[in-house]
Design an enzyme around this catalytic site. Structure first.
Site: not given
Length: 324
Positions: A106, A123, A187, A207
């Site tokens: 991200h 996150e 991740h 992605r």
């Protein structure tokens, strides 16, 4: 002001499973539910308040954005309202991975604002349940350059395996494991994990590798190899799993610029004061309790207003809490 409950948004995904509805104690005929968005201010998916057990609840049916507009700093806190206005800054989910999720990254706030006009995405994951042998993929195990990344990400898979998988650290997953994932960290959630996720309000994902999966129309899923190149943090860190003291009734798990998360374990009664001018999100991982006059059980999430944010808890349960 009593805490608020919201209608969860259940999201069908290619990799989703069947654990979310039973965990939450609700009926759902929707297949392959990979995510339950518990509290969301994402445009188009704003959470809607449901009945909290109050008579003639005037706020039932209002969206989270409408509630903030109505109560402003009383709901979210003075500094938070001044900075974000009617935009709710956090997104809380349950995630059920029946298959491996894509390897992804991200962007941070700066890059996300330049490209998409929105916040980046930092996150954290708290693993609620994991199958024996399940994995979490997080962080680089060896130093690579942006040019190395591009070569690895575009290389042809060998025996169904991308070379990218060889430079990302593989972790054995266990109940109670905690992973902090700042923007830029590569991740993926491995198959067999059921977890809670707390993140910035952003749905921007690049992605990098998706195990050759096809979408519902039989086409290869879109990758974002070039977009991810500038977003990745290429630094190798000494540890990617976050440790905490699980013996304490209240343990701080994460303290970062975007959220502060605690794990709270209550056996009979407890008063919790985070000493902050902020809303408190409470995610029930196990058991049931009464918090500030509202019943909450496993799988439910409530939003405690900033003006009433000391938690008076009666019951036997385990929670995650998130403040700012």
């Amino acid at each position: 002001m009593k805490p608020y409950k919201f209608q969860p948004y259940l999201k069908t995904t290619i990799w989703g499973g069947y654990q979310i509805a039973p965990f939450k104690g609700i009926f759902n005929a929707q297949p392959n539910v990979g995510e339950s968005w518990e509290i969301s201010g994402v445009p188009g998916h704003e959470s809607v308040a449901v009945n909290r057990g109050l008579v003639n609840d005037v706020d039932e049916g209002l969206t989270l954005v409408e509630l903030i507009d109505k109560y402003k700093e009383l709901l979210v806190g003075k500094k938070i309202y001044k900075k974000f206005g009617n935009h709710f800054p956090l997104l809380v989910k349950f995630i059920d991975s029946r298959q491996d999720l894509s390897v992804q990254v991200h962007p941070d706030d700066k890059l996300a604002m330049e490209r998409h006009g929105c916040a980046g995405k930092t996150e954290m994951w708290y693993i609620i349940k994991s199958d024996v042998g399940s994995k979490i993929y997080a962080g680089l195990k060896e130093s690579i350059t942006p040019e190395d990344y591009e070569r690895l990400a575009t290389a042809e898979p060998q025996n169904g395996r991308s070379p990218m998988q060889d430079v990302i650290v593989t972790h054995e997953a266990h109940e109670g494991d905690l992973y902090f994932l700042p923007a830029g960290r590569l991740h993926a959630i491995g198959a067999g994990n059921f977890l809670a996720e707390i993140q910035q309000t952003s749905d921007i994902t690049y992605r990098v590798y998706d195990f050759g999966r096809k979408d519902v129309h039989g086409n290869p899923r879109e990758l974002h190899i070039e977009q991810a190149k500038e977003a990745i943090d290429y630094q190798v860190w000494p540890a990617y799993r976050t440790s905490y003291d699980s013996t304490k009734p209240t343990s701080q798990l994460i303290n970062c610029p975007y959220f502060v998360v605690h794990r709270v374990v209550v056996q009979v009664a407890q008063q919790v004061d985070f000493h902050c001018d902020s809303f408190v999100i409470v995610v029930c991982l196990w058991g049931k309790a009464n918090i500030n006059g509202i019943e909450i059980r496993q799988g439910e999430t409530i939003l405690v207003p900033a003006c009433e944010n000391i938690l008076y808890i009666f019951g036997n349960a385990t929670f995650l809490t998130a403040t700012m």
